[in-house]
Design an enzyme around this catalytic site. Structure first.
Site, PDB file in Angstrom:
ATOM      1  N   GLY A 243       0.832  -1.203   0.000  1.00  0.00           N
ATOM      2  CA  GLY A 243       0.000   0.000   0.000  1.00  0.00           C
ATOM      3  C   GLY A 243       0.861   1.246   0.000  1.00  0.00           C
ATOM      4  O   GLY A 243       1.996   1.233  -0.489  1.00  0.00           O
ATOM      5  N   SER A 244       0.325   2.300   0.583  1.00  0.00           N
ATOM      6  CA  SER A 244       1.021   3.590   0.526  1.00  0.00           C
ATOM      7  C   SER A 244       2.232   3.609   1.467  1.00  0.00           C
ATOM      8  O   SER A 244       2.311   2.839   2.438  1.00  0.00           O
ATOM      9  CB  SER A 244       0.060   4.699   0.954  1.00  0.00           C
ATOM     10  OG  SER A 244      -0.245   4.554   2.333  1.00  0.00           O
ATOM     11  N   THR A 245       3.147   4.501   1.178  1.00  0.00           N
ATOM     12  CA  THR A 245       4.324   4.664   2.035  1.00  0.00           C
ATOM     13  C   THR A 245       3.893   5.116   3.425  1.00  0.00           C
ATOM     14  O   THR A 245       4.463   4.686   4.433  1.00  0.00           O
ATOM     15  CB  THR A 245       5.288   5.667   1.374  1.00  0.00           C
ATOM     16  OG1 THR A 245       5.743   5.075   0.156  1.00  0.00           O
ATOM     17  CG2 THR A 245       6.479   5.962   2.258  1.00  0.00           C
ATOM     18  N   GLY A 248       2.787   2.115   5.211  1.00  0.00           N
ATOM     19  CA  GLY A 248       3.923   1.236   5.462  1.00  0.00           C
ATOM     20  C   GLY A 248       4.792   1.725   6.611  1.00  0.00           C
ATOM     21  O   GLY A 248       5.281   0.931   7.417  1.00  0.00           O
ATOM     22  N   GLU A 265       5.820  -3.546   0.721  1.00  0.00           N
ATOM     23  CA  GLU A 265       5.817  -3.285  -0.726  1.00  0.00           C
ATOM     24  C   GLU A 265       4.969  -2.036  -0.896  1.00  0.00           C
ATOM     25  O   GLU A 265       3.751  -2.101  -0.930  1.00  0.00           O
ATOM     26  CB  GLU A 265       5.233  -4.502  -1.433  1.00  0.00           C
ATOM     27  CG  GLU A 265       5.697  -4.638  -2.859  1.00  0.00           C
ATOM     28  CD  GLU A 265       4.734  -3.980  -3.809  1.00  0.00           C
ATOM     29  OE1 GLU A 265       5.010  -2.809  -4.175  1.00  0.00           O
ATOM     30  OE2 GLU A 265       3.715  -4.587  -4.145  1.00  0.00           O
ATOM     31  N   CYS A 299       1.291  -0.119  -8.596  1.00  0.00           N
ATOM     32  CA  CYS A 299       2.500   0.404  -7.946  1.00  0.00           C
ATOM     33  C   CYS A 299       3.654   0.397  -8.931  1.00  0.00           C
ATOM     34  O   CYS A 299       4.651   1.080  -8.727  1.00  0.00           O
ATOM     35  CB  CYS A 299       2.817  -0.367  -6.680  1.00  0.00           C
ATOM     36  SG  CYS A 299       2.981  -2.103  -6.968  1.00  0.00           S
TER      37      CYS A 299
HETATM   38  C1  UN1 Z   1       0.978  -3.699  -7.433  1.00  0.00           C
HETATM   39  O1  UN1 Z   1       0.637  -2.791  -8.181  1.00  0.00           O
HETATM   40  O2  UN1 Z   1       0.792  -3.624  -6.204  1.00  0.00           O
HETATM   41  O3  UN1 Z   1       4.240  -5.929 -11.911  1.00  0.00           O
HETATM   42  C2  UN1 Z   1       1.563  -4.977  -7.895  1.00  0.00           C
HETATM   43  C3  UN1 Z   1       3.034  -5.704 -11.937  1.00  0.00           C
HETATM   44  C4  UN1 Z   1       2.127  -6.697 -11.278  1.00  0.00           C
HETATM   45  C5  UN1 Z   1       2.009  -6.454  -9.825  1.00  0.00           C
HETATM   46  C6  UN1 Z   1       1.796  -5.050  -9.382  1.00  0.00           C
HETATM   47  N1  UN1 Z   1       2.640  -8.012 -11.507  1.00  0.00           N
HETATM   48  O4  UN1 Z   1       2.568  -4.716 -12.475  1.00  0.00           O
END
Ligand code: UN1
Length: 511
Positions: A243-245, A248, A265, A299
Site C-alpha cells: 500500500g502507501s508509504t 507502510g 511493498e 505500484c
Molecule cells: C501492485 O501494483 O501492487 O508488476 C503490484 C506488476 C504486477 C504487480 C503489481 N505483476 O505490475
C-alpha cells in the site's frame, strides 16, 4: 455479467459476513461497510466488518492452527496449494469479473491478475519440495553444520485495492506452502474479492478435512479496527503489507516496536529512460501499457519518462496520437483499455497533481474528466502527459493516477541521476540497443530500484522474480526467487559426531 450475478457465483449476496476462519464465515462485530463499484458507483454489498475483538479471536485461532500445520509435510501442504490453483483455474472468469466490478479493472487485466494467482500457486507447489537449506563445512573435526528452514508462524497480509487478489496470493500461497497460517486484511475498498478467494480456499478445505480451518483467515475492516491491532499482535510473526508509504511507515513502526518482522511493498514512482537507439515501436507500446494500464493505479505504473532530447518531439507526438485513440469507459466492455479511477479522492489527488505540474510550468495534455459515453456514477479521466522540468517537486510524489511526466535528457549521467532522484525505488526500465547503456543501467551505479528492465516497461512483472523495491518502497521482496525465505525461520545446526569437544576459534578451555 451483472455484478450481482458474478457475486452470486461465490455465494455473495447483499449482506456479507466479514470474518472468516477457514470454512467458517461469520459477521464481524465492527461497523457495516458499504462496498461501491468504481464502474458506476452502485453499492455491491454491505459487509459486517471486524472489530479489534475479532482480530484477537482470529489471531488466536490462526496461532493454534499453525501448531498443527507446521508439522504437515511440506509437499502435502503443497498439495493443498495445488488444489487452490486448480480451483482458481476453474473459477478464473468468475473471479476476474468480481475484480472488474470491485476494482474497476478491464477484463483482460482482471484475467491477468487471476492468472498471476494461478502462477504463484504453481510456483509454491514446486517450492513445497524445495525448501532447501545449506550444508556448511565446519571448522572443527568430526562436526557438521547445516541450515534448516522451519515454518515461521501466523502471517498477516495487508493488501491494497489495485491488486485485490494477486498480492494476497503471492503471500498466501508461499506462506501456506512454508507451513504458516495466514490472516488477510484486504482493502476496505475491495473486500468482496477477498471473500470470494476465501470461499475458494474453503471449497478446497472441504475436500481435505485434515487441513486446519484457521490456516486461512479473513478480517474485513479498516486500519483502526483491523490493520493496527493486527500489526500490533505479538503472535503474528510476519506482517506483509502492500500500500502507501504512509501506511507502510506506520506498520513498520508498530511491528518493529515489538521486534516482529515486516515485509513492505509500498509506493513506486517508476521511471523509464528512452535512448536514441531504442526500438521506438516497442517502446511506445510498452510506455502506454505501463502508463495507462489499470488507469495508472499500479505500484509499477510508469510515471516518469526520461527521453533523449533528440527524439523527444517525435515520442511525445506518437504518444499523444495513441492517447487520443485510447478507449476509456466501462472496463467490462470489449476494447476498452482504460477503466475508472477507484473513487473521487483519487480524482482529486490527480487534479491536485496536475495543478502542481502547471504551477511548475509543466505543459499538461489531457487529464480531464470524461462523462460522455461512460457509465454514470464512476470517475473516468483521460490519461495525462505532462512535459515538465526534472527538478519540479511534484514528480517526487506518487500520485495514483494516469499521469506520465516527460523530461528530456542530454547525457546518460544526467538521465540516471534524475531517474534515481525520487524517494521511491520499485520498478525501472531502459529502452536501448546499446549494450553498454543497458548494462550500466542494471549495474551498481545504474537504476537504484528493485526491478530494472531492459526493453520492456516497468509494470507487469512475472511472478518468478523477487518483487519489491528500495528506499520508500520498503525493501521487501515477495513472490518468486527466494522470497519464500521471508516466510520461514532459519535455524543453524552444528552436529558433533566426534569423541571430543573441540571449541570453535581454537579456544582452549580445560575444566
Ligand atoms: C501492485 O501494483 O501492487 O508488476 C503490484 C506488476 C504486477 C504487480 C503489481 N505483476 O505490475
Amino acid at each position: 455479467m451483472q455484478a450481482s450475478d458474478a457475486l452470486r457465483t461465490f455465494g455473495i449476496d447483499a449482506s456479507v459476513e466479514g470474518v472468516a476462519v477457514g470454512r467458517g464465515f461469520g459477521p464481524g462485530t465492527g461497523p457495516a461497510l458499504a462496498v461501491r463499484s468504481p464502474i458506476d458507483g452502485q453499492t455491491l454489498a454491505t459487509v459486517q466488518s471486524a472489530a479489534p475483538t475479532d482480530v484477537r479471536r482470529v489471531v488466536a485461532a490462526a496461532s493454534r492452527a499453525f501448531q498443527d500445520w507446521r508439522l504437515v509435510p511440506a509437499p502435502r501442504r503443497g498439495e493443498f496449494v495445488r488444489r487452490i490453483g486448480q480451483k482458481l483455474r476453474e473459477r478464473k472468469a468468475d473471479l476476474a469479473a468480481i475484480v472488474s466490478w470491485e476494482a474497476g479493472k478491464i477484463t483482460q487485466e482482471a484475467l491477468g491478475e487471476v492468472q498471476e494467482m494461478i502462477d504463484i500457486a504453481d510456483f509454491a507447489v514446486g517450492l513445497s519440495r524445495q525448501l532447501h537449506g545449506l550444508t556448511i563445512a565446519s571448522e572443527r573435526p568430526g562436526h557438521r553444520m547445516m541450515e534448516q528452514w522451519h515454518p515461521l508462524g501466523p502471517v498477516g497480509v495487508i493488501t491494497a485495492f489495485n491488486f485485490p487478489v494477486a498480492v494476497w496470493a503471492w503471500n498466501a500461497m508461499l506462506a501456506l506452502a512454508c507451513g504458516d497460517s495466514v490472516i488477510w486484511k484486504p482493502s476496505e475498498k475491495t473486500p468482496l474479492t477477498a471473500v470470494a478467494c476465501q470461499r475458494i480456499v474453503a471449497d478446497v478445505m472441504a475436500d481435505m478435512p485434515e487441513v486446519p480451518d484457521a490456516i486461512s483467515c479473513l478480517l474485513v475492516g479498516d486500519a483502526t479496527n483491523v490493520g493496527r491491532p493486527l500489526a500490533a499482535s505479538v503472535d503474528v510473526s510476519l506482517i506483509s503489507a502492500t500500500g502507501s508509504t504512509r501506511m507502510g511507515k506506520e506498520v513498520a513502526t508498530t511491528v518493529a516496536g515489538r521486534l516482529g518482522r515486516s515485509l513492505l511493498e509500498l509506493g513506486g514512482n517508476n521511471g523509464l529512460i528512452l535512448t536514441p537507439s531504442a526500438d521506438l515501436n516497442l517502446a511506445i507500446r510498452a510506455i502506454v501499457f505501463a502508463a495507462v494500464g489499470t488507469a495508472g493505479q499500479r505500484c509499477t505504473t510508469l510515471r516518469r519518462l526520461i527521453v533523449h532530447r533528440s527524439i523527444k518531439e517525435e515520442v511525445i507526438g506518437r504518444l499523444l496520437a495513441v492517447y487520443s485513440r485510447l478507449k476509456i469507459g466501462n472496463p467490462l466492455d470489449e476494447g476498452v483499455l482504460v477503466g475508472p479511477l477507484i473513487d473521487e479522492a483519487a480524482y482529486d489527488a490527480m487534479q491536485q497533481a496536475l495543478a502542481d505540474c502547471r504551477d511548475a510550468r509543466g505543459r499538461v495534455y489531457g487529464g480531464e474528466r470524461i462523462t460522455a459515453g461512460v457509465p454514470a456514477g464512476g470517475v473516468y479521466v483521460r490519461p495525462a502527459i505532462v512535459e515538465i522540468n526534472p527538478h519540479a517537486p511534484v514528480i517526487t510524489r506518487e500520485t495514483f493516477a494516469p499521469i506520465l511526466h516527460v523530461m528530456p535528457y542530454e547525457t546518460m549521467d544526467e538521465a540516471i541521476e534524475w531517474h534515481n532522484a525520487v524517494p521511491q525505488g520499485l520498478s525501472s526500465a531502459i529502452f536501448t540497443s546499446d549494450i553498454r547503456e543497458a548494462e550500466r543501467f542494471m549495474g551498481p551505479a545504474g537504476s537504484d530500484c528493485g526491478i530494472a528492465n531492459v526493453n520492456i516497461g516497468t509494470s507487469g512483472a512475472e511472478i518468478g522474480g523477487a518483487f519489491g523495491g528500495e528506499k520508500e518502497t520498503g525493501g521487501g521482496r515477495e513472490s518468486g526467487s527466494d522470497a519464500w525465505k521471508a516466510y520461514m525461520r532459519r535455524t543453524t545446526n552444528t552436529i558433533n559426531y566426534s569423541t571430543g569437544l573441540p571449541l570453535a576459534q581454537g579456544i582452549s578451555f580445560e575444566v
